[in-house]
Design an enzyme around this catalytic site. Sequence first.
Site, PDB file in Angstrom:
ATOM      1  N   GLN A  61      -6.163 -21.995 -30.322  1.00  0.00           N
ATOM      2  CA  GLN A  61      -7.381 -21.663 -31.073  1.00  0.00           C
ATOM      3  C   GLN A  61      -7.059 -21.552 -32.571  1.00  0.00           C
ATOM      4  OE1 GLN A  61     -10.662 -18.914 -29.794  1.00  0.00           O
ATOM      5  NE2 GLN A  61      -9.475 -17.418 -30.922  1.00  0.00           N
ATOM      6  N   HIS A  90      -6.779  -6.356 -30.118  1.00  0.00           N
ATOM      7  CA  HIS A  90      -7.821  -6.431 -31.156  1.00  0.00           C
ATOM      8  C   HIS A  90      -7.597  -5.345 -32.210  1.00  0.00           C
ATOM      9  CE1 HIS A  90     -10.157  -8.124 -27.608  1.00  0.00           C
ATOM     10  NE2 HIS A  90     -10.279  -9.090 -28.500  1.00  0.00           N
ATOM     11  N   LEU A 147     -12.862  -4.719 -26.388  1.00  0.00           N
ATOM     12  CA  LEU A 147     -11.699  -4.642 -27.276  1.00  0.00           C
ATOM     13  C   LEU A 147     -10.541  -3.885 -26.636  1.00  0.00           C
ATOM     14  CD1 LEU A 147     -13.544  -3.812 -30.619  1.00  0.00           C
ATOM     15  CD2 LEU A 147     -13.034  -6.067 -29.643  1.00  0.00           C
ATOM     16  N   HIS A 148      -9.344  -4.345 -26.939  1.00  0.00           N
ATOM     17  CA  HIS A 148      -8.142  -3.672 -26.455  1.00  0.00           C
ATOM     18  C   HIS A 148      -7.176  -3.514 -27.627  1.00  0.00           C
ATOM     19  CE1 HIS A 148      -6.489  -7.686 -26.540  1.00  0.00           C
ATOM     20  NE2 HIS A 148      -7.420  -8.104 -25.702  1.00  0.00           N
TER      21      HIS A 148
HETATM   22  O1  PAF Z   1     -10.893 -15.432 -29.487  1.00  0.00           O
HETATM   23  C1  PAF Z   1     -12.077 -15.102 -29.249  1.00  0.00           C
HETATM   24  O2  PAF Z   1     -12.366 -13.977 -28.866  1.00  0.00           O
HETATM   25  C2  PAF Z   1     -13.184 -16.122 -29.428  1.00  0.00           C
HETATM   26  O3  PAF Z   1     -12.755 -17.392 -29.063  1.00  0.00           O
HETATM   27  C3  PAF Z   1     -13.776 -16.117 -30.855  1.00  0.00           C
HETATM   28  C4  PAF Z   1     -12.738 -16.538 -31.886  1.00  0.00           C
HETATM   29  C5  PAF Z   1     -14.300 -14.745 -31.187  1.00  0.00           C
HETATM   30  C6  PAF Z   1     -14.937 -17.101 -30.935  1.00  0.00           C
HETATM   31  O4  PAF Z   1     -15.957 -16.776 -30.059  1.00  0.00           O
END
Ligand code: PAF
Length: 289
Positions: A154, A38, A34-35
């Site tokens: 995404q 996040h 995590l950074h």
């Molecule tokens: O963005 C991410 O870190 C990944 O693609 C996720 C959404 C946690 C799915 O593994």
Amino acid sequence: MEVVHTITELRTRIREYRRINDQSVGFVPTMGYLHEGHASLLRKAREQSGLVVLSIFVNPLQFGPGEDFERYPRNTERDLELAEASGVDLVFMPDVKEMYPSANRTIVSVEGVTARLCGASRPGHFDGVATVVSKLFHIVQPDQAFFGLKDAQQIAVIEQMVFDLNLDVEIVPCPILREADGLAMSSRNVYLSKEEREQALVLSQSLMQAKAFVESNRLFTSEQLISKVSRHIETAPLAVIDYVEVLSYPSLEPLEAVSSSDDDTIIIALAVKFGKTRLIDNLILQVRK
Ligand code: PAF
């Protein structure tokens, strides 16, 4: 803050919470390491939700052969410190067997928005993402889920999946966080050598130049914008362009004349390799008519 490793424990905790609280459950799915990017998602979840759930799971299904699944950076101790400091209530850290006890026979595959960008250059990647996010949504049943716009495609894929499968969760897109010199924060930045890290600044610089170009030109083509961005990236000797594209957002369809975009919102998206490290970045802009 509590850390659980099994689906049963997680479901029990969330059920207990919902039984006594009439507040929302906010969810931040991550692959750990995590950074500050996040942390900003977690803080937003903290502001907006009664219970904040974080998942940390490096999902093998979204890595292709030869990609960095094995060496993906991991640091549980630091992740848990950052989670606690960001106000997380519950951390879900399953192992691969817990998430995929047998060969996965059900894959969630989103068409259309996956046709270009990372969907084209990382075949199968978004099937892996959509499948794990769908599993996590079924396990956590969050009211809201928070995702960073650095992975703008995404978000488009997950929003499409949520719409198509009538999942009862609100997707909250959150702004890209950047280092002071402009580099978009990413767990993969740790792979960069000093020289690569310096040269990687061309990514955010090229996007800033594109922004200035869009703001000062009413009529232009995608090609003009793509070549402006690419030319700047190519000034970095170590940069190898995977793609630079200009598309409508969130539909992710190609545009001839940018000003003809139906939804007025465009994305300038890029993926560039520095040595073995592949970085992505993007800029989402409103186009003036
Ligand atoms: O963005 C991410 O870190 C990944 O693609 C996720 C959404 C946690 C799915 O593994």
